[in-house]
Design an enzyme around this catalytic site. Structure first.
Site, PDB file in Angstrom:
ATOM      1  N   HIS A   1     -29.284  15.979 -13.799  1.00 35.75           N
ATOM      2  CA  HIS A   1     -29.210  16.194 -12.343  1.00 35.75           C
ATOM      3  C   HIS A   1     -30.203  17.272 -11.908  1.00 35.75           C
ATOM      4  O   HIS A   1     -30.883  17.134 -10.885  1.00 35.75           O
ATOM      5  CB  HIS A   1     -27.817  16.694 -11.947  1.00 35.75           C
ATOM      6  CG  HIS A   1     -26.698  15.748 -12.220  1.00 35.75           C
ATOM      7  ND1 HIS A   1     -25.724  15.995 -13.157  1.00 35.75           N
ATOM      8  CD2 HIS A   1     -26.379  14.556 -11.663  1.00 35.75           C
ATOM      9  CE1 HIS A   1     -24.852  15.011 -13.163  1.00 35.75           C
ATOM     10  NE2 HIS A   1     -25.226  14.115 -12.280  1.00 35.75           N
TER      11      HIS A   1
ATOM     12  N   LEU B   1     -28.066  12.753 -21.532  1.00 33.78           N
ATOM     13  CA  LEU B   1     -27.090  13.582 -20.830  1.00 33.78           C
ATOM     14  C   LEU B   1     -26.292  12.729 -19.855  1.00 33.78           C
ATOM     15  O   LEU B   1     -26.838  11.853 -19.185  1.00 33.78           O
ATOM     16  CB  LEU B   1     -27.800  14.704 -20.074  1.00 33.78           C
ATOM     17  CG  LEU B   1     -28.527  15.733 -20.934  1.00 33.78           C
ATOM     18  CD1 LEU B   1     -29.022  16.887 -20.073  1.00 33.78           C
ATOM     19  CD2 LEU B   1     -27.624  16.281 -22.020  1.00 33.78           C
TER      20      LEU B   1
END
Ligand code: PAF
Length: 294
Positions: free
Chosen positions: A36, A183
């Site tokens: 992110h 991730l």
């Protein structure tokens, strides 16, 4: 950083910004990790205003899925968004995003029916709908998504093209742990034993890419090879799918002839992990290698 919870307030603020600034949007469901943050950093660099949305969108979770359990850490997310230069962090309540009689859905069925859509039939309808809503609220010039959700990215790109939405969709590379595991907020579900095996998910894709580079073209051969690989290296996992698909249409190919995506989904205990890699056109390079051998 401005925190906004009401959709109408977000729309008002962004309409003002838009007059003289380039807005970049990073839609997220929170529980931020380096993936992110890399999207935020990229957008920060390329746009004047960085808008991050943090919303665990209920409509993309099917019955029995992990909506209630989805990992959340709002305070940490607020801190990280601020540290990574967000100008606006949008954190709405579910009730303010979906009216009780919400009745409008955006669907891209052709791209949503395979891969993850096979076991998550309402997922991409929920994604396409909430992303459309976010686009309407923010009206960004650019919206940035990770390539880990490759099918999601293809669906959003197609939706934007088909509906003439005035936004550029930017896909950014998967961020991995040093051992190769992509991730994901859902990695938090892995037990230590599952976490130890999880890097094999990506290693299997790399192995398959190597088989293609060495001339393997048949899908059933690739599937047999990867099934054996995961049985040996990832015994805690249960293969949901391994598919070889066209990068744009996300439809399965019958043979590796051009660039393809190798996509995998694996159930590991409470987690369902996905990963993918793009294998660039390999027919030429395998042929060249064969030529070199004479
Ligand atoms: O990729 C995600 O986190 C979500 O699917 C998205 C795009 C934020 C929509 O809820």
């Amino acid at each position: 950083m401005k925190m906004i919870t009401r959709p109408d307030a977000l729309q008002q603020t962004c309409l003002e910004c838009k007059k003289n600034k380039r807005i970049g949007l990073v839609p997220t469901m929170g529980y931020f990790h380096e993936g992110h943050l890399s999207l935020m950093d990229w957008t920060r660099k390329h746009c004047d205003v960085l808008v991050v949305s943090l919303f665990v969108n209920p409509s993309q979770f099917g019955p029995g899925e992990d909506l209630a359990a989805y990992p959340r850490d709002k305070e940490r997310d607020i801190r990280l968004a601020r540290e990574h230069g967000a100008d606006i962090l949008f954190i709405p309540q579910a009730g303010s995003m979906y009216a009780a009689n919400h009745a409008t859905w955006v669907e891209v069925p052709e791209l949503a029916k395979g891969l993850c859509g096979r076991t998550r039939p309402v997922h991409f309808r929920g994604v396409a709908t909430v992303v459309t809503k976010l686009f309407n609220l923010v009206q960004p010039e650019v919206a940035v998504f990770g390539e880990k959700d490759r099918q999601q990215l293809a669906i959003i790109k197609r939706m934007v093209r088909d509906l003439n939405m005035p936004v550029r969709v930017e896909g950014r590379p998967i961020v991995r742990e040093s051992d190769g595991l992509a991730l994901s907020s859902r990695n938090a579900y892995l037990t230590p034993e599952e976490r130890a095996q999880a890097p094999a998910l990506y290693a299997g894709l790399c192995a398959a890419s190597g088989w293609i580079a060495n001339g393997m073209r048949g899908i059933s051969e690739l599937l047999a090879g990867i099934t054996a690989y995961y049985a040996e290296h990832l015994p805690a996992g249960r293969l949901d799918y391994f598919e070889v698909v066209d990068p744009e249409s996300m439809q399965p190919v019958h043979m590796v002839e051009d660039a393809v995506i190798l996509a995998v989904a694996m159930r590991m205990g409470r987690a369902r992990l996905i990963d993918n890699i793009l294998v660039e056109s390999s027919v030429g390079s395998a042929g060249e290698r064969k030529g070199e051998k004479g």
